[in-house]
Design an enzyme around this catalytic site. Sequence first.
Site, PDB file in Angstrom:
ATOM      1  N   ALA A  78       0.863  -1.185   0.000  1.00  0.00           N
ATOM      2  CA  ALA A  78       0.000   0.000   0.000  1.00  0.00           C
ATOM      3  C   ALA A  78       0.896   1.230   0.000  1.00  0.00           C
ATOM      4  O   ALA A  78       2.104   1.130   0.217  1.00  0.00           O
ATOM      5  CB  ALA A  78      -0.886   0.007   1.241  1.00  0.00           C
ATOM      6  N   LYS A  79       0.337   2.353  -0.282  1.00  0.00           N
ATOM      7  CA  LYS A  79       1.062   3.616  -0.148  1.00  0.00           C
ATOM      8  C   LYS A  79       0.053   4.736  -0.076  1.00  0.00           C
ATOM      9  O   LYS A  79      -1.048   4.627  -0.614  1.00  0.00           O
ATOM     10  CB  LYS A  79       1.979   3.848  -1.362  1.00  0.00           C
ATOM     11  CG  LYS A  79       3.166   4.718  -1.044  1.00  0.00           C
ATOM     12  CD  LYS A  79       4.196   3.937  -0.258  1.00  0.00           C
ATOM     13  CE  LYS A  79       5.469   4.690  -0.064  1.00  0.00           C
ATOM     14  NZ  LYS A  79       6.553   3.813   0.385  1.00  0.00           N
ATOM     15  N   GLY A  80       0.427   5.810   0.599  1.00  0.00           N
ATOM     16  CA  GLY A  80      -0.483   6.934   0.686  1.00  0.00           C
ATOM     17  C   GLY A  80       0.282   8.193   0.972  1.00  0.00           C
ATOM     18  O   GLY A  80       1.517   8.182   1.061  1.00  0.00           O
TER      19      GLY A  80
END
Length: 442
Positions: A131-133
């Site tokens: 994931a990444k944000g």
Amino acid sequence: MTTPDERPGSGWDEIDLADSTLVRAGEEWNSELHRIAAEQYNKAADVLELAPDLRERLRAPRRSMTVNFPVRLDSGEVRNFTGYRVQHTLTMGPTKGGLRYAPGVSMGECAALAQWMTWKCALLGLPYGGAKGGVRCDPNTLSAGEIERITRRFAVELIPVIGPDRDIPAPDMGTGEREMAWFYDTYSQSMGHAVPEIVTGKPPVLGGTEARKPATGLGVVYVAEAVSERLGRPLRDQRVVVQGFGNVGSTAAGELHAIGAKVVAVSDYTGGIVDPDGLDIPAVKAWIDEHRVLEGCPLGDPVGRAEVLEVACDMLIPAALERQITIENAARIQATVIVEAANGPTTPEAEAVLAARDVLVVPDVLANAGGVTVSYFEWVQDNQRYLWDFVEIQERLKRQLRAALGRVVDNADRLGVDWRTAALAVAIERVAEAARLRAIYP
Ligand code: NAD
């Protein structure tokens, strides 16, 4: 059978699908970084002869969320900020990945970084999808109070998609222990009890580990050391250039200096410094502690931000931003080994030039995997409420990174491909196998 757009009176026929302003399926994540991730993925998927349905399934992010939220600035003015969270695959367990605060953060950038997180976790055998944000902002122009309010509000906005068994954030560019502490506190306040396993990279007193902050930079050096052994050139005899002097770059430079390697140049966003006899890295760190940036640093000679990559050396460690080694400068890089501490620092076009010149690229998914590996240890500790000591974590980290390097080299030899393609092939094969076994619901 008629499709929805063939049914009479559906109205679909009034939509001009050739309209160039329409976002086509699969283009939601368009960005230069996603193009690079896709190109690397396709190359490895070709080598594996991955079945078309699996290939499609593993390419697109499973979930992506955009949030817009207001934050009161110190001036009293209210500004709207945009944040993202992309979860690439839910096949391997909860998702894991950093939160980035930078002006260029976008859905497309997060999608590329989330995909790389999936491959990194799979290569290291960690039970996570990627994931990444992040939040689109410039933390250099915001006060601590403003960053705290952004972080707390962003944490609340993400509650529908995150959780200790769903998606566990961590630090990335522009964020660190301080932001993770605020994030942890906000989530815990919302749940009504302490949930330390919601983020990793927390301060040790809050359930983090001393080993997390230096983990990525130390991991880079452990990988560099193991690669150098394989090449028969001890790391301590090498001249190294490090681009970026943040968490990862300064830790890597410090460790390299400690083991006796010559760090001949370092840089940050304000410029670089160079000394062919090796910089006094503890003194550079002391300067940064006092002045925050390298600009004006009296050690070594000044060198331009771009030129630092072309300084004469044996090993280059890009530890700043993506897309730093490009078709423009690849022919002028003097290093024979590039260890990618940053995510996506080399474009595919540059990589082709480097390959033709026999420059070995140690890919990001291996070289900077120390961070997520120690994040995993932190998460396990928090779940078990059982702490390990620093040395135990370092030893495990070194072992896991060396084992992953072994898998990459074996597969590069077996498949006759470069190390990046081999690393991605190992990872994709693992995720594809899991997807096959879990099959399709319903
Ligand atoms: P950071 O914010 O602590 O440091 C970034 C550094 O890069 C700063 O010194 C900044 O001045 C410098 N920089 C920015 N633009 C530059 C430019 N144009 N030229 C030279 N230097 C420039 O970030 P970090 O956590 O050290 O992350 C660095 C890279 O490592 C990123 O690509 C990140 O995704 C990757 N990474 C970080 C971690 C982690 O645990 N922090 C884990 C894996 C990968």
